[in-house]
Design a protein around this motif. Sequence first.
Motif, PDB file in Angstrom:
ATOM      1  N   ILE A   1       0.423   9.067  -5.631  1.00 37.43           N
ATOM      2  CA  ILE A   1      -0.734   9.076  -4.989  1.00 37.43           C
ATOM      3  C   ILE A   1      -2.054   9.579  -5.694  1.00 37.43           C
ATOM      4  O   ILE A   1      -2.002  11.005  -6.130  1.00 37.43           O
ATOM      5  N   GLY A   2      -2.870   8.849  -5.796  1.00 39.28           N
ATOM      6  CA  GLY A   2      -4.202   9.013  -6.667  1.00 39.28           C
ATOM      7  C   GLY A   2      -4.084   9.626  -7.914  1.00 39.28           C
ATOM      8  O   GLY A   2      -4.819  10.388  -8.533  1.00 39.28           O
ATOM      9  N   GLY A   3      -2.971   9.365  -8.587  1.00 37.17           N
ATOM     10  CA  GLY A   3      -2.538   9.809 -10.014  1.00 37.17           C
ATOM     11  C   GLY A   3      -2.145  11.311  -9.962  1.00 37.17           C
ATOM     12  O   GLY A   3      -2.081  11.804 -11.013  1.00 37.17           O
ATOM     13  N   LYS A   4      -2.318  12.009  -8.710  1.00 35.71           N
ATOM     14  CA  LYS A   4      -1.704  13.193  -8.871  1.00 35.71           C
ATOM     15  C   LYS A   4      -0.250  13.716  -8.632  1.00 35.71           C
ATOM     16  O   LYS A   4       0.037  15.007  -8.636  1.00 35.71           O
ATOM     17  N   GLY A   5       0.711  12.436  -8.870  1.00 42.57           N
ATOM     18  CA  GLY A   5       2.173  13.044  -9.027  1.00 42.57           C
ATOM     19  C   GLY A   5       2.755  13.023  -7.647  1.00 42.57           C
ATOM     20  O   GLY A   5       3.909  13.580  -7.575  1.00 42.57           O
ATOM     21  N   TYR A   6       2.120  13.093  -6.603  1.00 44.30           N
ATOM     22  CA  TYR A   6       2.692  12.971  -5.394  1.00 44.30           C
ATOM     23  C   TYR A   6       3.019  11.925  -4.596  1.00 44.30           C
ATOM     24  O   TYR A   6       2.223  10.938  -4.613  1.00 44.30           O
ATOM     25  N   ASP A   7       4.328  11.629  -4.219  1.00 44.96           N
ATOM     26  CA  ASP A   7       4.896  10.687  -3.657  1.00 44.96           C
ATOM     27  C   ASP A   7       5.167  10.668  -2.149  1.00 44.96           C
ATOM     28  O   ASP A   7       5.354  11.807  -1.473  1.00 44.96           O
ATOM     29  N   LEU A   8       4.634   9.798  -1.409  1.00 48.59           N
ATOM     30  CA  LEU A   8       4.783   9.617   0.059  1.00 48.59           C
ATOM     31  C   LEU A   8       4.944   8.522   0.824  1.00 48.59           C
ATOM     32  O   LEU A   8       4.216   7.457   0.427  1.00 48.59           O
ATOM     33  N   GLU A   9       6.330   8.172   1.365  1.00 48.69           N
ATOM     34  CA  GLU A   9       6.406   7.080   2.153  1.00 48.69           C
ATOM     35  C   GLU A   9       5.855   7.239   3.537  1.00 48.69           C
ATOM     36  O   GLU A   9       6.278   8.424   4.125  1.00 48.69           O
ATOM     37  N   LEU A  10       5.430   6.194   4.321  1.00 51.21           N
ATOM     38  CA  LEU A  10       5.132   6.476   5.757  1.00 51.21           C
ATOM     39  C   LEU A  10       5.738   5.290   6.447  1.00 51.21           C
ATOM     40  O   LEU A  10       5.602   3.951   6.218  1.00 51.21           O
ATOM     41  N   THR A  11       6.398   5.500   7.385  1.00 49.53           N
ATOM     42  CA  THR A  11       7.258   4.623   8.529  1.00 49.53           C
ATOM     43  C   THR A  11       6.384   4.592   9.699  1.00 49.53           C
ATOM     44  O   THR A  11       6.396   5.688  10.103  1.00 49.53           O
ATOM     45  N   LEU A  12       6.131   3.517  10.183  1.00 48.25           N
ATOM     46  CA  LEU A  12       5.707   3.507  11.693  1.00 48.25           C
ATOM     47  C   LEU A  12       6.855   2.863  12.354  1.00 48.25           C
ATOM     48  O   LEU A  12       7.615   1.951  12.132  1.00 48.25           O
ATOM     49  N   HIS A  13       7.280   3.599  13.318  1.00 43.48           N
ATOM     50  CA  HIS A  13       8.178   3.547  14.363  1.00 43.48           C
ATOM     51  C   HIS A  13       7.698   3.099  15.725  1.00 43.48           C
ATOM     52  O   HIS A  13       6.972   3.899  16.267  1.00 43.48           O
ATOM     53  N   ALA A  14       8.201   2.138  16.359  1.00 42.59           N
ATOM     54  CA  ALA A  14       7.630   1.771  17.821  1.00 42.59           C
ATOM     55  C   ALA A  14       8.574   2.330  18.772  1.00 42.59           C
ATOM     56  O   ALA A  14       9.925   1.953  18.768  1.00 42.59           O
ATOM     57  N   GLY A  15       8.186   3.271  19.715  1.00 44.75           N
ATOM     58  CA  GLY A  15       9.153   3.759  20.757  1.00 44.75           C
ATOM     59  C   GLY A  15       9.507   2.624  21.759  1.00 44.75           C
ATOM     60  O   GLY A  15       8.643   1.613  21.763  1.00 44.75           O
ATOM     61  N   ALA A  16      10.401   2.744  22.545  1.00 43.79           N
ATOM     62  CA  ALA A  16      10.823   1.642  23.567  1.00 43.79           C
ATOM     63  C   ALA A  16      10.271   2.072  24.751  1.00 43.79           C
ATOM     64  O   ALA A  16      10.728   1.557  25.708  1.00 43.79           O
ATOM     65  N   GLY A  17       9.591   3.005  25.152  1.00 42.65           N
ATOM     66  CA  GLY A  17       8.794   2.983  26.387  1.00 42.65           C
ATOM     67  C   GLY A  17       9.532   4.020  27.069  1.00 42.65           C
ATOM     68  O   GLY A  17       9.813   3.831  28.561  1.00 42.65           O
ATOM     69  N   ALA A  18       9.735   5.298  26.769  1.00 44.07           N
ATOM     70  CA  ALA A  18      10.346   6.514  27.325  1.00 44.07           C
ATOM     71  C   ALA A  18       9.479   7.590  27.348  1.00 44.07           C
ATOM     72  O   ALA A  18       9.094   8.039  26.297  1.00 44.07           O
ATOM     73  N   TYR A  19       8.862   8.048  28.346  1.00 45.00           N
ATOM     74  CA  TYR A  19       7.916   9.263  28.466  1.00 45.00           C
ATOM     75  C   TYR A  19       8.557  10.428  27.799  1.00 45.00           C
ATOM     76  O   TYR A  19       7.894  11.246  27.122  1.00 45.00           O
ATOM     77  N   ILE A  20       9.810  10.463  28.019  1.00 44.46           N
ATOM     78  CA  ILE A  20      10.447  11.715  27.240  1.00 44.46           C
ATOM     79  C   ILE A  20      10.543  11.742  25.857  1.00 44.46           C
ATOM     80  O   ILE A  20      10.619  12.893  25.328  1.00 44.46           O
TER      81      ILE A  20
END
Lengths: 433, 779
Positions: free
Chosen positions: A152-171
């Motif tokens: 990232i930004g040529g600084k040698g740091y890697d990061l994956e970002l995953t978006l996950h949809a919850g199924a509708g439970a308040y808990i």
Amino acid sequence: MTKLTPVLSAHWDEKDSFTIEGYKRVGGYKAVTKALTMEPDAVIQMIKDSGLRGRGGAGFPTGSKWGFIPQGDNKEHYLVVNADESEPGTCKDMPLLMANPHVLIEGIIIGSYAIRANHAFIYLRGEVVHVFRRVQQAIEDAYKAGLLGKNIGGKGYDLELTLHAGAGAYICGEETALLDSLEGFRGQPRLRPPFPAIAGLYAKPTVVNNVESIASVPAIINNGIEWFQEMGTEKSKGFTLYSLSGHVNNPGQFEAPLGITLREILELAGGIREGHQLKFWTPGGSSTPLFTDQHLDIPLDYEGVSAAGSMLGTKALQIFDETTCVVRAVLRWSEFYKHESCGKCTPCREGTWWLVQMLHDLEAGKGTEADLAKLLDLCDNIAGRSFCALADGAVAPIISSLKYFRDEYLEHQRNGGCPFDRVASTIFKTVGV
Amino acid sequence: MTPEQALLETEVAIEMITVVIDGFEVTVPKGTLVIRAAEKLGIQIPRFCDHPLLKPAGACRQCLVDIEINGRAFPKPQASCTIPVENNMIVKTQLTSTVAEKAQEGIMEFLLINHPLDCAVCDKGGECPLQNQAMSTGRPESRFEGVKRTFEKPISISSQVLLDRERCVLCARCTRFSEEIAGDPFITLNERGALQQVGIYEKDPFESYYSGNTVQICPVGALTGTSYRFRARPFDLVSIDSACEHCASGCAMRTDIRRGKTLRRLAGDDPSVNEEWNCDKGRWAFKYLTNRERVTTPMIRGADGELHETSWPEAIAFAAAGLKDKRAGVLVGGRTTVEDAYGYSKFARVALGTNDIDFRARPHSDEETSFLSRVALNLKTTYKDIDVADQVVLLGFEPEEESPIVFLRIYKQVSKRALPVLSDAPFASRGSEKLGAVLISDLSKIANLTTKSVVIVGERLAETRGAFSSVYELINKSGAKLAWIPRRSGEPGALAAGAIPTLLPGGRPVTDPAARVDVAAAWSVESLPTSQGRSTSEILLALNVKNLDAVVIGGVDPLDISSTALTQLLNSFVVSLEISHSAITAVADVVLPVAAVIEKSGSYLDWQGSPRVFEKAIADSLSRSDVRILSMLADEMGSPINLPTVSATAREIASLGKWDGTPVAFEKSVSEKITELGEKLNLKSWRLLLDLGTLQGGEANLAGTARKASAHISKARAEKIGVKSGELISISSELGSLELPVEICEMADDLIWVPRNSIGSQVIANLGFVNGQVKVIKA
């Protein structure tokens, strides 16, 4: 008079505030560049020193949470963002993500870098599909811009970002239930210890932060600790989003320093709707004990609200005027908790089932004064007895409403039913009622 | 040292911690949960979800207590089943804390609001933790005036387990057991809130071999066994400790009797063997005791060729006349107690004057005979060695099918610390998959054996020539621990009792004069037969060619031995000691009814060599143990064996003791050369746990959960034959054929596997052998 301090919401009125270009135009992603030149530990220290506390309700210092992750353990670390905003009344994270998803992504990159995580997750409430799409697009754009992925930004740091949809439970807003759900299991809270910092997602050290907490990080990196500490009170530093809803003329998000009072916010929001008075309100969503018009001048920070017998929670200020039947309001919330109880532990599962039945009867004017004592006793048998805090939240409105409005419960019994005109409490214009 | 290695060290210093509970000090090992420490003081904290062998859940909240550590009290009462003891901890239970007492009462009240309170018609009523703890911790009257949650009563989650969701307190013991202990997560909690319920996956019923344990650990009447439901009240039952007769695992059992009838059997509690679990076969397969085929009266075959009921004296006299001074052999069967096997052993030597005796009612070999008499008899491996093994090697042994508690023990270590498992099975069975077993095609692939490795050989290893010899070499080279685990419960005991052609009781070689003198003196006989006797197959052959005239047969199914076994008997005088009518009684000249396991006392040796002693469960049974009948028979023949009772027999066995002389060296065999297969496939098979076994008769609910028979072949082979998964293939030998649906799995292309004795797949009857070459085509 405290003034608003728009930071997260500063550019929400701009047409393209949610795009990567729009965000960059107002200085977005500069904090990442800065943070990636710092030592990760220095980033943690900076957030610790800033005094930023969790904005999801509990108010735990964010920097300390990051500091709990054991370093040099040769394990993967994870940052998980709790975007499963589902508390009745709470509506800050969704508008924030709708208007400015990139500030969260920027915060995630910095937070992940600090705790030395190479994979982060956003657990987003699944019902809000429009927000899901917006965040998804933002993540895609961030990848394209080289802000996520490899080096990232040529600084040698890697990061994956995953978006996950919850199924509708308040808990699943409870952090360990969220982790279970994220792993593909039924969302039910886990036994602690081990805490997520030691064995969280996939049994690896994990930080779970609220959206707003993480989104607050870039501004701190950019502007420094002193700037941040100028806002807020002694132990509750910084700015935050207060979400005003209900019987106010101008509901919505009000970003202000911690410690602002409801009286001040109401003024900014144009006051209670015409011809009505404040009756009761929640300081931080339905699971925080109710306040009344006696509490207008309580400073809305962690300590102030707590000293007055409630919790700052998510700063979801639900405002109810005198047309509202408190028994009815409490019943509705209780029905929510009954529906959302995960079923794992007895007091919550069975208790909410029972409470709802009792409140139905009370609303219908059935029963005697002795039933109020029974109701309180049941609440006493639920609060502090359950596996997680859901049940504590479930009884909070009941106990506090009985504290302030006991006579209104009795009035239902005397009246043989609800003495209120239900229509009068609707939010719509009610001239003449 | 890694934690895994540390775990393997048997001697680990245990840190002890002292806590104060209700004013009393108790010192317990570090890591002990508060609820367990309280038990040590005799303080019973009520609980539902807690189970000492399952991981803590903290779900029911019934065990709340007040805790303070270093003078700092927890703000809320804590679940004592989830909190380990710490130094300077002070615990106040319901006995000394009003907060804890009220908290527990509150939880009990909540548990009961949605409970149907149908104790009067519930199987659990009378032995129900909910009922008992409602008495100790609950309110006398309910404050609940609302509407209870209702569900359809009971739903079947398998043919043998019924679920009554209304009664369930959602403690998750059953689901945790299935996942943590059995590795069969076929039941889970579904839905949420008060509608949460135990459920199965839509199309997969709860077909775990261990499902009965969930019924036993259910703290309410939510899970009930179909076979026991509405049959009895617990307070009408008499419970007797017993031992399981179904395999060599050695489970402690509890048998519940009412008026002379077994109503149910439960897993007993033996931490060193079965912990608190057993398999469904051990739990539910006992209807054979009362089935219609049961023999209760002696019978002799008349001149008309039919069996006629007769008196004991007449039957004994008839049998004695047929055996006296005849050349006779003895087929013991694998289901005898140690005492009965000793009876057969002594009867053969003293009354019949022969070493022609064998307990192996299954394929066997001379190599195995040698292995059993020289190696297997002296093994010292135990369950504990599995607990600390660095590797487990399974040879000719499929633990989940052939010794289910051994499987649980291995699985425990696999799930706890990823214990490596190797297996020589031709494909990965469900059990192998759960164990993560690495399959090896031949023994040369076994590497890194250490003195901490455990090699387990099963009885099926006898079917591969040279295999025992290779194992013997491996063990000698590496010093690894060896265990022989036959499938049947009686085999280890029968071997020790000398029911084998090479050995007298206690491992004394028949060919060793000193050993013979030893035994002859103890038995007060002048001499004993000197030469090695005939094995099962040799006895049958000798009968067939008239080298033997008569045979005494215990519990033997001829189709377990070979397809010709029964016909080989036809021209001999057959004395059958049996519990039920069988293929043998159909051709026997004399049928002498004997007691089944719960009608007699005795003992088994489990595979570890530990005795599993049990008393008569049905006190007034008229059936007699084999040894007693053999003793009467010997008396009648004029060569008494003086074993009038089981206890007298046990005393004689004890006084005789084990052989301390030099054992004979193991005679190695060389492996067979693999013959050219051509278009044929090599047949492999083993028995499934639930199949057509004689002792499973009469229990349809149990049979309902048996795994369905299918033939396993490789993908390439399936393509070659032109069949898809689920389609029928025909498997044939020169002696017959069978048809089975195909299951495609990863295995060698020249192999086919079918279950040995399941519905539609009785290998010996259908194909004439268990190992051999078969032709496989699309049916």
